[in-house]
Design a protein around this motif. Structure first.
Motif, PDB file in Angstrom:
ATOM      1  N   PHE A 294      48.208  30.519  26.383  1.00  0.00           N
ATOM      2  CA  PHE A 294      48.839  31.749  26.872  1.00  0.00           C
ATOM      3  C   PHE A 294      49.624  32.426  25.753  1.00  0.00           C
ATOM      4  N   ASP A 295      50.392  31.644  24.997  1.00  0.00           N
ATOM      5  CA  ASP A 295      51.157  32.209  23.881  1.00  0.00           C
ATOM      6  C   ASP A 295      50.227  32.829  22.840  1.00  0.00           C
ATOM      7  N   THR A 296      49.103  32.160  22.577  1.00  0.00           N
ATOM      8  CA  THR A 296      48.120  32.699  21.627  1.00  0.00           C
ATOM      9  C   THR A 296      47.577  34.036  22.118  1.00  0.00           C
TER      10      THR A 296
ATOM     11  N   PRO B 247      36.731  38.969  20.493  1.00  0.00           N
ATOM     12  CA  PRO B 247      35.902  38.114  21.360  1.00  0.00           C
ATOM     13  C   PRO B 247      36.473  36.709  21.541  1.00  0.00           C
ATOM     14  N   ARG B 248      37.206  36.222  20.551  1.00  0.00           N
ATOM     15  CA  ARG B 248      37.798  34.880  20.661  1.00  0.00           C
ATOM     16  C   ARG B 248      38.701  34.760  21.873  1.00  0.00           C
ATOM     17  N   ALA B 249      39.252  35.873  22.347  1.00  0.00           N
ATOM     18  CA  ALA B 249      40.157  35.819  23.500  1.00  0.00           C
ATOM     19  C   ALA B 249      39.467  35.235  24.721  1.00  0.00           C
ATOM     20  N   ARG B 250      38.184  35.512  24.872  1.00  0.00           N
ATOM     21  CA  ARG B 250      37.462  34.965  26.029  1.00  0.00           C
ATOM     22  C   ARG B 250      37.442  33.442  25.981  1.00  0.00           C
ATOM     23  N   SER B 251      37.230  32.906  24.788  1.00  0.00           N
ATOM     24  CA  SER B 251      37.220  31.450  24.636  1.00  0.00           C
ATOM     25  C   SER B 251      38.603  30.859  24.896  1.00  0.00           C
ATOM     26  N   VAL B 252      39.629  31.525  24.402  1.00  0.00           N
ATOM     27  CA  VAL B 252      40.998  31.028  24.598  1.00  0.00           C
ATOM     28  C   VAL B 252      41.358  31.051  26.081  1.00  0.00           C
ATOM     29  N   MET B 253      41.057  32.162  26.767  1.00  0.00           N
ATOM     30  CA  MET B 253      41.359  32.252  28.187  1.00  0.00           C
ATOM     31  C   MET B 253      40.555  31.235  28.989  1.00  0.00           C
ATOM     32  N   SER B 254      39.271  31.110  28.682  1.00  0.00           N
ATOM     33  CA  SER B 254      38.438  30.138  29.382  1.00  0.00           C
ATOM     34  C   SER B 254      38.978  28.723  29.190  1.00  0.00           C
ATOM     35  N   GLY B 255      39.430  28.428  27.965  1.00  0.00           N
ATOM     36  CA  GLY B 255      40.010  27.115  27.705  1.00  0.00           C
ATOM     37  C   GLY B 255      41.275  26.862  28.498  1.00  0.00           C
TER      38      GLY B 255
ATOM     39  N   THR C 233      39.787  27.709  40.320  1.00  0.00           N
ATOM     40  CA  THR C 233      38.493  27.020  40.357  1.00  0.00           C
ATOM     41  C   THR C 233      37.338  28.008  40.249  1.00  0.00           C
ATOM     42  N   ARG C 234      37.503  29.225  40.777  1.00  0.00           N
ATOM     43  CA  ARG C 234      36.450  30.232  40.639  1.00  0.00           C
ATOM     44  C   ARG C 234      36.311  30.676  39.191  1.00  0.00           C
ATOM     45  N   LEU C 235      37.433  30.904  38.523  1.00  0.00           N
ATOM     46  CA  LEU C 235      37.390  31.339  37.128  1.00  0.00           C
ATOM     47  C   LEU C 235      36.860  30.242  36.212  1.00  0.00           C
ATOM     48  N   ALA C 236      37.195  28.995  36.533  1.00  0.00           N
ATOM     49  CA  ALA C 236      36.735  27.881  35.698  1.00  0.00           C
ATOM     50  C   ALA C 236      35.231  27.678  35.819  1.00  0.00           C
TER      51      ALA C 236
ATOM     52  N   HIS D  18      27.200  34.512  31.672  1.00  0.00           N
ATOM     53  CA  HIS D  18      26.757  35.899  31.620  1.00  0.00           C
ATOM     54  C   HIS D  18      27.773  36.849  32.240  1.00  0.00           C
ATOM     55  N   ARG D  19      28.792  36.316  32.902  1.00  0.00           N
ATOM     56  CA  ARG D  19      29.790  37.175  33.525  1.00  0.00           C
ATOM     57  C   ARG D  19      30.846  37.570  32.502  1.00  0.00           C
ATOM     58  N   GLU D  20      31.435  38.743  32.680  1.00  0.00           N
ATOM     59  CA  GLU D  20      32.444  39.226  31.732  1.00  0.00           C
ATOM     60  C   GLU D  20      33.818  38.750  32.179  1.00  0.00           C
ATOM     61  N   LEU D  21      34.437  37.906  31.371  1.00  0.00           N
ATOM     62  CA  LEU D  21      35.700  37.294  31.766  1.00  0.00           C
ATOM     63  C   LEU D  21      36.878  38.226  31.562  1.00  0.00           C
ATOM     64  N   LEU D  22      36.915  38.916  30.434  1.00  0.00           N
ATOM     65  CA  LEU D  22      38.096  39.716  30.107  1.00  0.00           C
ATOM     66  C   LEU D  22      37.718  41.142  29.732  1.00  0.00           C
ATOM     67  N   LYS D  23      38.584  42.084  30.105  1.00  0.00           N
ATOM     68  CA  LYS D  23      38.470  43.474  29.690  1.00  0.00           C
ATOM     69  C   LYS D  23      39.877  43.972  29.357  1.00  0.00           C
ATOM     70  N   VAL D  24      39.938  45.057  28.611  1.00  0.00           N
ATOM     71  CA  VAL D  24      41.224  45.684  28.306  1.00  0.00           C
ATOM     72  C   VAL D  24      41.222  47.084  28.895  1.00  0.00           C
ATOM     73  N   SER D  25      42.301  47.431  29.574  1.00  0.00           N
ATOM     74  CA  SER D  25      42.439  48.774  30.137  1.00  0.00           C
ATOM     75  C   SER D  25      43.760  49.375  29.679  1.00  0.00           C
TER      76      SER D  25
END
Length: 253
Positions: free
Chosen positions: A19-21, A60-68, A143-146, A151-158
């Motif tokens: 989260f801090d990252t 793009p690394r943010a998706r990996s960090v959030m997924s982790g 559990t749904r996010l994990a 192929h689904r888009e995990l993160l977006k910026v608005s």
């Protein structure tokens, strides 16, 4: 030899570190001026439409960090439930998991299937957190996010404006400009609002503070909250669940 529940608590700590990252990545992204502003004059309605659109890609690394981080929290719950069963006498090799369910009616069947070796006192704690859709929806979202597909888009910026719906503007000495905020941009990387001018054909220049919110893509409804706010809240909540399971388990030893 590790301390009881050390591994599950370490997973919660890892999620907090991620989260801090993400917060640091978001701050750096926002400082890079990632969105652009434009306006369109609409003389037929005596309005000016104002657009703010994100034009830079979030790392793009943010998706990996959030997924982790989401995975860490999900595994922390499984690990705490499993360790409680083991410490309180379950045999080696038992299959025990935190009982996420898709509805209230499914909770007890899920508990019977996934928590056969968990003590009733621990199950009462788990039930109290309502880990099912329609109970604690934020907890169920973990559990749904994990489990989302790659192929689904995990993160977006608005972009997000820094003024309220009933703010008063002062443009060229004219106060109390009427406006409509968010009038329906069909893009999720953009916000759009219209200002009705009291002077026909007049366009007012706007100085507007804009922040940027990191949000989940098409995988979850966070009721308007950003992904970072959700992750922060979830880390604290799951830390509390693990701590409660630990305290009750140690009390039963």
């Amino acid at each position: 030899m590790t301390e009881p529940f050390e591994d599950s608590l370490l997973l919660v700590a890892e999620a907090k570190s991620k989260f801090d990252t993400l917060c640091s990545m978001m701050k750096e992204f926002a400082e890079s001026k990632p969105s652009k502003y434009r306006f369109e004059k609409r003389p037929e309605t005596n309005e000016t439409w104002h657009f703010q659109r994100v034009v830079k890609q979030f790392p793009p690394r943010a998706r990996s960090v959030m997924s982790g981080a989401i995975g860490d929290l999900r595994h922390a719950l499984d690990m705490a439930t499993c360790e409680s069963a083991r410490l309180l006498g379950a045999s080696a090799g038992h299959q025990t998991y935190f009982p996420f369910a898709n509805s209230f009616d499914e909770l007890e069947p899920t508990i019977r299937k996934r928590c056969k070796h968990v003590r009733p006192e621990i199950l009462d704690i788990i039930r109290g957190w309502k880990p099912y859709k329609g109970g604690d929806d934020d907890l169920h979202a973990i559990t749904r996010l994990a489990g989302i597909g790659k192929h689904r888009e995990l993160l977006k910026v608005s972009p997000r404006p820094q003024f309220g719906r009933h703010a008063d503007f002062n443009f060229s000495g004219v106060q109390h400009i009427n406006y409509i905020f968010d009038i329906g941009s069909d893009r999720d990387d953009e916000f759009l609002f219209a200002i009705t001018s009291p002077i026909a054909g007049k366009i007012f220049n706007i100085t507007m503070e804009v922040s940027h919110v990191l949000r989940f893509g098409d995988v979850a409804d966070m009721k308007g909250r950003g992904a970072l706010e959700f992750l922060d809240d979830s880390t604290a909540k799951i830390g509390s669940i693990v701590a409660a399971i630990k305290a009750e388990t140690i009390g039963l030893l």
